[in-house]
Scaffold this motif. Structure first.
Motif, PDB file in Angstrom:
ATOM      1  N   CYS A   1       0.662  -1.185  -0.018  1.00  0.00           N
ATOM      2  CA  CYS A   1       0.040  -0.038   0.109  1.00  0.00           C
ATOM      3  C   CYS A   1       0.787   0.977   0.054  1.00  0.00           C
ATOM      4  O   CYS A   1       0.581   2.240  -0.558  1.00  0.00           O
ATOM      5  CB  CYS A   1      -0.894  -0.095   1.168  1.00  0.00           C
ATOM      6  SG  CYS A   1      -1.966   1.420   1.205  1.00  0.00           S
ATOM      7  N   LEU A   2       1.947   1.021   0.827  1.00  0.00           N
ATOM      8  CA  LEU A   2       2.830   2.402   0.867  1.00  0.00           C
ATOM      9  C   LEU A   2       3.426   2.445  -0.737  1.00  0.00           C
ATOM     10  O   LEU A   2       3.822   3.695  -0.829  1.00  0.00           O
ATOM     11  CB  LEU A   2       3.859   2.095   1.951  1.00  0.00           C
ATOM     12  CG  LEU A   2       3.034   2.254   3.441  1.00  0.00           C
ATOM     13  CD1 LEU A   2       4.268   1.799   4.423  1.00  0.00           C
ATOM     14  CD2 LEU A   2       2.769   3.738   3.496  1.00  0.00           C
TER      15      LEU A   2
ATOM     16  N   VAL B   1      -3.315   6.091   2.549  1.00  0.00           N
ATOM     17  CA  VAL B   1      -2.000   6.223   3.271  1.00  0.00           C
ATOM     18  C   VAL B   1      -2.099   7.474   4.214  1.00  0.00           C
ATOM     19  O   VAL B   1      -1.755   6.955   5.748  1.00  0.00           O
ATOM     20  CB  VAL B   1      -0.904   6.578   2.215  1.00  0.00           C
ATOM     21  CG1 VAL B   1       0.447   6.681   3.189  1.00  0.00           C
ATOM     22  CG2 VAL B   1      -0.599   5.198   1.547  1.00  0.00           C
TER      23      VAL B   1
ATOM     24  N   ALA C   1       7.830   4.205   4.856  1.00  0.00           N
ATOM     25  CA  ALA C   1       7.077   5.380   4.740  1.00  0.00           C
ATOM     26  C   ALA C   1       8.017   6.489   4.101  1.00  0.00           C
ATOM     27  O   ALA C   1       7.698   7.227   3.502  1.00  0.00           O
ATOM     28  CB  ALA C   1       5.834   5.552   5.611  1.00  0.00           C
TER      29      ALA C   1
ATOM     30  N   VAL D   1      -3.298   4.896   6.965  1.00  0.00           N
ATOM     31  CA  VAL D   1      -2.355   3.966   7.323  1.00  0.00           C
ATOM     32  C   VAL D   1      -1.131   4.621   8.265  1.00  0.00           C
ATOM     33  O   VAL D   1      -0.756   3.977   9.354  1.00  0.00           O
ATOM     34  CB  VAL D   1      -1.621   3.504   5.842  1.00  0.00           C
ATOM     35  CG1 VAL D   1      -0.106   2.993   6.381  1.00  0.00           C
ATOM     36  CG2 VAL D   1      -2.211   2.734   5.133  1.00  0.00           C
TER      37      VAL D   1
ATOM     38  N   HIS E   1       6.691   9.421   1.668  1.00  0.00           N
ATOM     39  CA  HIS E   1       5.515  10.058   2.338  1.00  0.00           C
ATOM     40  C   HIS E   1       5.728  11.045   3.521  1.00  0.00           C
ATOM     41  O   HIS E   1       5.069  11.777   3.746  1.00  0.00           O
ATOM     42  CB  HIS E   1       4.896   8.758   3.042  1.00  0.00           C
ATOM     43  CG  HIS E   1       4.209   7.801   2.097  1.00  0.00           C
ATOM     44  ND1 HIS E   1       3.092   8.190   1.158  1.00  0.00           N
ATOM     45  CD2 HIS E   1       4.586   6.433   1.683  1.00  0.00           C
ATOM     46  CE1 HIS E   1       2.906   7.152   0.406  1.00  0.00           C
ATOM     47  NE2 HIS E   1       3.734   6.050   0.820  1.00  0.00           N
TER      48      HIS E   1
END
Length: 417
Positions: A22-23, A42, A72, A46, A77
């Motif tokens: 997902c990241l 995210v 992340a 997340v 991110h």
């Protein structure tokens, strides 16, 4: 996300791999990152869950959270934390936080409050991801790591807003109030933060005025209304009840007294004096006990008060102690208490020394020239351990060294001639 906390290692690892994926999909390298559904997943789901994992006491779950946070950061991110990642595993802060060796965990915690990190990380991110780590490492099995986390909490004054800083102090005291096995480190963490709070503002002038000018008087009010009662409750929270022979006296949590004294040093004279008198009630109770351990416990408490508050309320404290039981062996207990207060009061001014001199002379004279019978506990044939003239002699030397006025010094000496 919930499976990350599962006791089943296979299920936990599978969930972690899915979150990794997902990241990757929602990273800055992905197409239409700013507005895509993966990005919203995210940011909104997340990363908040990862932040919650960082505060877990279970090291397996916490380490999963640290690994996910690192990934992340690597995927772009949270760019502020890029300085914590490194291709060398021995240098990478995230990997060291998860390491089995305690010295590497301690080193990683110190790196989290290094100047280059504090200058590059946004305070909001520091509050969300780093503060939970500092607080959870207070419960690390290694005392060195826990002590490093205590020191790290004090350094957060350089990056957190005062409101958030006070919230951390209140949270630590709430945890300490639960009387868990980590109470000592929670109290030490709060004490370190309180001491650094005053140190951080003192260069800018008076502490109270500085907060008022910044519009942060409410934060000081939160300390007084929320944190102080919690810290005061911890003083007697886990006291061990004594036998009926020793009355109702109980052991005091000296770590809590140190915390309370550090907090009282932040308030105005009226609030500080009221809080000091409240603590002295417990100390006087233990000073009157026939138990040597309880009296030693009271002396340790007085030492912390003298160190933290200095000369601020010293004449008042001595006056209150003198109003207690001062006959028989209690007189010699008072003599030692005065020595503890005077010897641990740093930078006492000559003016305060003169006031203290007036308060203590009768006690010193009685200690030096009193009868041998007064040195005995009425239920024992041996003198109490505090019945030593050396305590009074040392106190006289300390006061004489502080008095600058020749007349005061001569007057002081003549009282013993």
């Amino acid at each position: 996300l919930h499976d990350i906390c599962s006791n089943d290692s296979i299920l936990r690892n599978s969930a972690k791999l899915l979150i990794y994926r997902c990241l990757e999909v929602g990273s800055t390298a992905s197409y239409n990152f700013q507005h895509g559904p993966s990005s919203r997943l995210v940011v909104n789901t997340v990363l908040p869950w990862v932040a919650e994992l960082l505060g877990r006491r279970d090291p397996l779950i916490r380490n999963c959270g640290i690994e996910l946070l690192r990934y992340a950061v690597v995927r772009g991110h949270i760019l502020d934390f890029c300085c914590l990642c490194d291709q060398n595993e021995e240098v990478d802060v995230f990997l060291n936080l998860c390491h089995i060796q305690s010295h590497r965990r301690a080193r990683a915690i110190r790196q989290l409050h290094a100047p280059e990190v504090l200058s590059s990380v946004e305070p909001r991110l520091y509050w969300t991801y780093v503060i939970p780590l500092f607080m959870v490492f207070l419960g690390d099995p290694s005392a060195d790591v826990a002590a490093t986390a205590v020191d790290a909490l004090g350094h957060t004054v350089k990056i957190l807003e005062s409101a958030e800083y006070v919230k951390v102090i209140c949270r630590l005291l709430h945890l300490a109030h639960r009387a868990s096995e980590l109470q000592k480190f929670h109290l030490r963490g709060a004490t370190c933060m309180l001491e650094n709070l005053r140190t951080h503002y003192e260069p800018y002038g008076d502490f109270d005025d500085r907060l008022v000018r910044r519009g942060e008087a409410a934060d000081l009010g939160a300390l007084y209304s929320t944190a102080l009662p919690l810290a005061q409750a911890c003083i007697t929270l886990r006291r061990d009840a004594q036998s009926s022979e020793q009355g109702s006296s109980q052991y005091l949590q000296t770590s809590a007294i140190s915390c309370v004294s550090s907090m009282l040093a932040l308030f105005d004279h009226e609030k500080s004096e009221a809080g000091t008198l409240c603590v002295l009630k417990f100390i006087i109770e233990n000073m009157s006990s026939r138990s040597e351990k309880l009296r030693d416990n009271a002396m340790t408490a007085l030492k912390f008060i003298s160190i933290k508050l200095g000369e601020r309320h010293l004449p008042l404290i001595i006056r209150v102690l003198r109003n207690g039981r001062t006959t028989g062996f209690h007189l010699h207990v008072l003599g030692k208490a005065i020595h503890v207060l005077v010897s641990n009061c740093v930078n006492m001014s000559p003016e305060i020394a003169t006031v203290v001199f007036v308060e203590i002379v009768p006690t010193l004279q009685a200690n030096l020239f009193g009868s041998a019978r007064d040195r005995m506990d009425s239920k024992s044939t041996k003198p109490v351990v505090e019945a030593k003239p050396s305590y009074s002699l040392k106190t006289i030397s300390l006061i004489a060294a502080l008095l600058k006025d020749g007349d005061s010094l001569i007057k002081f000496v003549r009282t013993f001639v």
